[in-house]
Design a protein around this motif. Structure first.
Motif, PDB file in Angstrom:
ATOM      1  N   SER A 367       0.831  -1.208   0.000  1.00 16.87           N
ATOM      2  CA  SER A 367       0.000   0.000   0.000  1.00 16.87           C
ATOM      3  C   SER A 367       0.863   1.253   0.000  1.00 16.87           C
ATOM      4  N   LEU A 368       1.970   1.217   0.721  1.00 20.41           N
ATOM      5  CA  LEU A 368       2.860   2.376   0.784  1.00 20.41           C
ATOM      6  C   LEU A 368       3.472   2.675  -0.578  1.00 20.41           C
ATOM      7  N   VAL A 369       3.968   1.647  -1.249  1.00 18.75           N
ATOM      8  CA  VAL A 369       4.604   1.859  -2.558  1.00 18.75           C
ATOM      9  C   VAL A 369       3.570   2.274  -3.598  1.00 18.75           C
ATOM     10  N   SER A 370       2.360   1.731  -3.508  1.00 16.04           N
ATOM     11  CA  SER A 370       1.326   2.034  -4.504  1.00 16.04           C
ATOM     12  C   SER A 370       0.841   3.473  -4.438  1.00 16.04           C
ATOM     13  N   ILE A 371       1.196   4.197  -3.383  1.00 19.24           N
ATOM     14  CA  ILE A 371       0.857   5.618  -3.302  1.00 19.24           C
ATOM     15  C   ILE A 371       1.565   6.390  -4.421  1.00 19.24           C
ATOM     16  N   PHE A 372       2.748   5.903  -4.811  1.00 20.91           N
ATOM     17  CA  PHE A 372       3.594   6.641  -5.731  1.00 20.91           C
ATOM     18  C   PHE A 372       3.588   6.102  -7.160  1.00 20.91           C
ATOM     19  N   THR A 373       3.017   4.947  -7.370  1.00 19.25           N
ATOM     20  CA  THR A 373       2.992   4.378  -8.719  1.00 19.25           C
ATOM     21  C   THR A 373       1.874   3.341  -8.809  1.00 19.25           C
ATOM     22  N   ASP A 374       1.363   3.126 -10.031  1.00 18.58           N
ATOM     23  CA  ASP A 374       0.366   2.071 -10.247  1.00 18.58           C
ATOM     24  C   ASP A 374       0.942   0.940 -11.094  1.00 18.58           C
ATOM     25  N   ASP A 375       2.235   0.990 -11.332  1.00 22.62           N
ATOM     26  CA  ASP A 375       2.906  -0.061 -12.095  1.00 22.62           C
ATOM     27  C   ASP A 375       3.077  -1.290 -11.203  1.00 22.62           C
ATOM     28  N   PRO A 376       2.468  -2.431 -11.544  1.00 22.65           N
ATOM     29  CA  PRO A 376       2.503  -3.623 -10.675  1.00 22.65           C
ATOM     30  C   PRO A 376       3.918  -4.115 -10.371  1.00 22.65           C
ATOM     31  N   LYS A 377       4.804  -4.073 -11.373  1.00 24.49           N
ATOM     32  CA  LYS A 377       6.157  -4.575 -11.146  1.00 24.49           C
ATOM     33  C   LYS A 377       6.930  -3.653 -10.216  1.00 24.49           C
ATOM     34  N   VAL A 378       6.765  -2.347 -10.404  1.00 19.83           N
ATOM     35  CA  VAL A 378       7.438  -1.381  -9.531  1.00 19.83           C
ATOM     36  C   VAL A 378       6.950  -1.551  -8.092  1.00 19.83           C
ATOM     37  N   ILE A 379       5.652  -1.742  -7.929  1.00 16.79           N
ATOM     38  CA  ILE A 379       5.077  -1.953  -6.589  1.00 16.79           C
ATOM     39  C   ILE A 379       5.662  -3.206  -5.954  1.00 16.79           C
ATOM     40  N   SER A 380       5.761  -4.265  -6.735  1.00 18.86           N
ATOM     41  CA  SER A 380       6.288  -5.530  -6.215  1.00 18.86           C
ATOM     42  C   SER A 380       7.731  -5.392  -5.756  1.00 18.86           C
ATOM     43  N   ILE A 381       8.546  -4.705  -6.567  1.00 20.11           N
ATOM     44  CA  ILE A 381       9.970  -4.551  -6.241  1.00 20.11           C
ATOM     45  C   ILE A 381      10.147  -3.676  -5.007  1.00 20.11           C
ATOM     46  N   GLY A 382       9.472  -2.528  -4.987  1.00 20.84           N
ATOM     47  CA  GLY A 382       9.608  -1.617  -3.863  1.00 20.84           C
ATOM     48  C   GLY A 382       9.121  -2.210  -2.561  1.00 20.84           C
ATOM     49  N   SER A 383       7.986  -2.908  -2.599  1.00 19.24           N
ATOM     50  CA  SER A 383       7.430  -3.492  -1.376  1.00 19.24           C
ATOM     51  C   SER A 383       8.284  -4.644  -0.860  1.00 19.24           C
ATOM     52  N   GLU A 384       8.963  -5.337  -1.764  1.00 18.10           N
ATOM     53  CA  GLU A 384       9.853  -6.421  -1.330  1.00 18.10           C
ATOM     54  C   GLU A 384      10.986  -5.866  -0.472  1.00 18.10           C
ATOM     55  N   TRP A 385      11.569  -4.734  -0.898  1.00 29.42           N
ATOM     56  CA  TRP A 385      12.658  -4.157  -0.120  1.00 29.42           C
ATOM     57  C   TRP A 385      12.171  -3.683   1.251  1.00 29.42           C
ATOM     58  N   LEU A 386      11.003  -3.061   1.291  1.00 28.34           N
ATOM     59  CA  LEU A 386      10.467  -2.611   2.580  1.00 28.34           C
ATOM     60  C   LEU A 386      10.251  -3.795   3.523  1.00 28.34           C
ATOM     61  N   GLY A 387       9.774  -4.904   2.966  1.00 24.62           N
ATOM     62  CA  GLY A 387       9.563  -6.087   3.801  1.00 24.62           C
ATOM     63  C   GLY A 387      10.861  -6.637   4.359  1.00 24.62           C
ATOM     64  N   ILE A 388      11.923  -6.605   3.555  1.00 25.19           N
ATOM     65  CA  ILE A 388      13.212  -7.131   3.999  1.00 25.19           C
ATOM     66  C   ILE A 388      13.817  -6.274   5.105  1.00 25.19           C
ATOM     67  N   VAL A 389      13.798  -4.943   4.947  1.00 30.13           N
ATOM     68  CA  VAL A 389      14.414  -4.083   5.965  1.00 30.13           C
ATOM     69  C   VAL A 389      13.628  -4.077   7.265  1.00 30.13           C
ATOM     70  N   SER A 390      12.352  -4.461   7.212  1.00 31.52           N
ATOM     71  CA  SER A 390      11.535  -4.432   8.433  1.00 31.52           C
ATOM     72  C   SER A 390      12.041  -5.402   9.495  1.00 31.52           C
ATOM     73  N   TYR A 391      12.844  -6.391   9.082  1.00 23.03           N
ATOM     74  CA  TYR A 391      13.341  -7.380  10.034  1.00 23.03           C
ATOM     75  C   TYR A 391      14.421  -6.845  10.972  1.00 23.03           C
ATOM     76  N   SER A 392      15.051  -5.735  10.600  1.00 23.97           N
ATOM     77  CA  SER A 392      16.211  -5.322  11.394  1.00 23.97           C
ATOM     78  C   SER A 392      16.271  -3.826  11.686  1.00 23.97           C
ATOM     79  N   TYR A 393      15.178  -3.126  11.525  1.00 21.47           N
ATOM     80  CA  TYR A 393      15.193  -1.680  11.749  1.00 21.47           C
ATOM     81  C   TYR A 393      15.578  -1.311  13.185  1.00 21.47           C
ATOM     82  N   PHE A 394      15.231  -2.174  14.139  1.00 18.56           N
ATOM     83  CA  PHE A 394      15.533  -1.849  15.532  1.00 18.56           C
ATOM     84  C   PHE A 394      17.037  -1.740  15.773  1.00 18.56           C
ATOM     85  N   VAL A 395      17.832  -2.465  14.979  1.00 16.83           N
ATOM     86  CA  VAL A 395      19.293  -2.368  15.096  1.00 16.83           C
ATOM     87  C   VAL A 395      19.781  -1.046  14.537  1.00 16.83           C
ATOM     88  N   TYR A 396      19.147  -0.558  13.467  1.00 19.67           N
ATOM     89  CA  TYR A 396      19.538   0.715  12.868  1.00 19.67           C
ATOM     90  C   TYR A 396      19.457   1.838  13.896  1.00 19.67           C
TER      91      TYR A 396
END
Length: 474
Positions: A367-396
């Motif tokens: 939903s966050l990535v789709s605010i900025f684009t309606d391209d399905p592939k772009v949404i998929s790529i951007g949301s994948e990165w957000l999901g990956i970084v969510s595992y370790s933000y507390f260390v940052y």
């Protein structure tokens, strides 16, 4: 009777909180080396967080409007920003040194030398900006071709690149002068400057991109023009406020002259700050170059995800910036124990905040990535990165405050050496192997980034606990 006393205490607490919030937003004359640490952290953190929230809000709004022009327009911004990261490295590195030096002079009670150092930061910013302006204007297309830009990006995006680099002096001055205010403890002034500057950017963006009244539609070029105008007005406001004087620092006309020995001190202290930022940001350039092998959609998805991460990390950097001021001023006042305690207080606040952000990323990433684009592939790529970084933000969170503790103390070389090992020696080869050799594609880049940045965070926190930063001199 007991209930009345509790209500009285509650009302008193609310009144006190409101008073301190007002002081944080309007500016406080408090001595940050003497008041309670919780109060000091609050007074500095609130305006610094709001300052960087506006900065990150502009980044998101800017990419929102540019996103309406298509993935190639977003890619043009992303590829230009990979080079801007080099400029930002210099601006941030110099700002780190300026904050450390100003904070140390204020902590020592030497406002005269603090004012002189502020003037030297202006001279140095102007000097550094000139070669970037010349090179960026003349070689804009070549720079985009080198980064793998497609034909549309090279042809139309080059005008954006020229305007951004041609006006880079406002970036340098905006960073440098706000570092002066933050180091002095006038964080509310730095906040107001960015709110005015980026507020204007957000108003002008759609006008210059899509056209309005007598202003023609300029497309992606219009985004760069709007940015330069907004930041330029912000710089003029900074200079006015510095001459007028804040609660903790003022520049007198008699102080406006070149002092090469102070410039030398700033440069010397800047080397580590510039080095640590250049290493981290050039690492990102190599990562983007790897990602660009998988198309403009991959670059656009990564760019949007990065903007979203900037939006959430900027408040954390705002809290962490408070650490730099508190460490610098308290070391100047000879209170190293108080400097260390400020780091732990801000670290806990920062960790709690980023755990909340991680949960939002994990649940709402598409939903966050789709605010900025309606391209399905772009949404998929951007949301994948957000999901990956969510595992370790507390260390940052702990990485940020630890780095700012070193920087605030003037020990900028330690984070530089750490970044050299983790980002150049480990991250870049690791990303290439995962993406190209093991065929994980852009996903491999995202995982390599998360793993190495988590590792550097844990190592930096361990090194901070050893306490060598307490003996640094600036």
């Amino acid at each position: 009777m007991e209930a009345i006393q509790k209500n009285t205490k509650l009302e008193s607490a609310k009144t006190s909180l409101w008073k301190e919030l007002k002081n944080a937003l309007t500016g406080s004359e408090a001595d940050y080396t003497k008041i309670s640490l919780s109060k000091a952290v609050f007074l500095l953190s609130v305006p610094m967080v709001l300052e960087l929230v506006m900065e990150s809000a502009f980044a998101v709004v800017d990419i929102y409007f540019v996103g309406a022009l298509g993935p190639s327009a977003v890619a043009a911004v992303g590829l230009t920003e990979t080079y801007l990261f080099l400029l930002y490295s210099l601006a941030i590195g110099m700002s780190t040194a300026v904050t450390a030096i100003i904070a140390r002079r204020i902590g020592e009670g030497d406002k005269e030398q603090a004012g002189i150092a502020a003037v030297q930061s202006v001279f140095l910013s102007i000097l550094v900006s000139l070669p970037f302006a010349i090179f960026g204007v003349w070689f804009a297309k070549d720079l985009l071709i080198l980064m793998g830009g497609d034909p549309w990006v090279v042809e139309h995006g080059s005008r954006y690149t020229q305007w951004i680099f041609g006006g880079n002096i406002v970036i340098m001055l905006l960073f440098g002068l706000n570092a002066v205010f933050r180091g002095a403890g006038d964080a509310a002034i730095a906040m107001r400057v960015l709110w005015i500057s980026n507020g204007l950017n957000m108003i002008l963006d759609p006008i210059f991109i899509f056209g309005f009244g007598p202003v023609p539609a300029m497309g992606i070029e219009g985004a760069a023009i709007a940015t330069n105008i907004g930041r330029g007005i912000g710089v003029l406001f900074q200079i006015y406020l510095l001459l007028k004087g804040g609660n903790h620092i003022r520049v007198l006309r008699s102080q406006i002259s070149i002092h090469w020995e102070i410039i030398s001190d700033i440069v010397r202290t800047s080397i580590g700050g510039i080095g640590q930022t250049i290493i981290g940001m050039t690492s990102w350039i190599f990562l983007v170059r790897i990602i660009s092998e998988f198309g403009s959609e991959a670059v656009a998805g990564a760019t949007i995800a990065l903007r979203i991460m900037m939006f959430t990390l900027m408040p954390s950097w705002g809290m962490s910036n408070a650490v730099a001021t508190l460490v610098g001023q308290n070391l100047g006042a000879g209170r190293a124990d108080r400097a260390e305690r400020s780091v732990w207080i801000v670290g806990v606040w920062n960790m709690v905040f980023l755990i909340g952000v991680s949960i939002c990323y994990f649940i709402f990433r598409e939903s966050l990535v789709s605010i900025f684009t309606d391209d399905p592939k772009v949404i998929s790529i951007g949301s994948e990165w957000l999901g990956i970084v969510s595992y370790s933000y507390f260390v940052y969170a702990w990485w940020m405050v630890s780095v700012q503790a070193f920087n605030g103390a003037g020990d900028t070389m330690t984070p530089t050496l750490i970044n050299l090992v983790f980002f150049w020696v480990l991250q870049i080869p690791f990303a290439y192997v995962l993406a190209k050799v093991l065929s994980y594609g852009y996903s491999g880049v995202f995982w390599a980034s998360m793993i190495t940045e988590t590792s550097v965070g844990l190592f930096t926190l361990w090194l901070f606990r050893k306490g060598g930063w307490k003996t640094s001199k600036v």
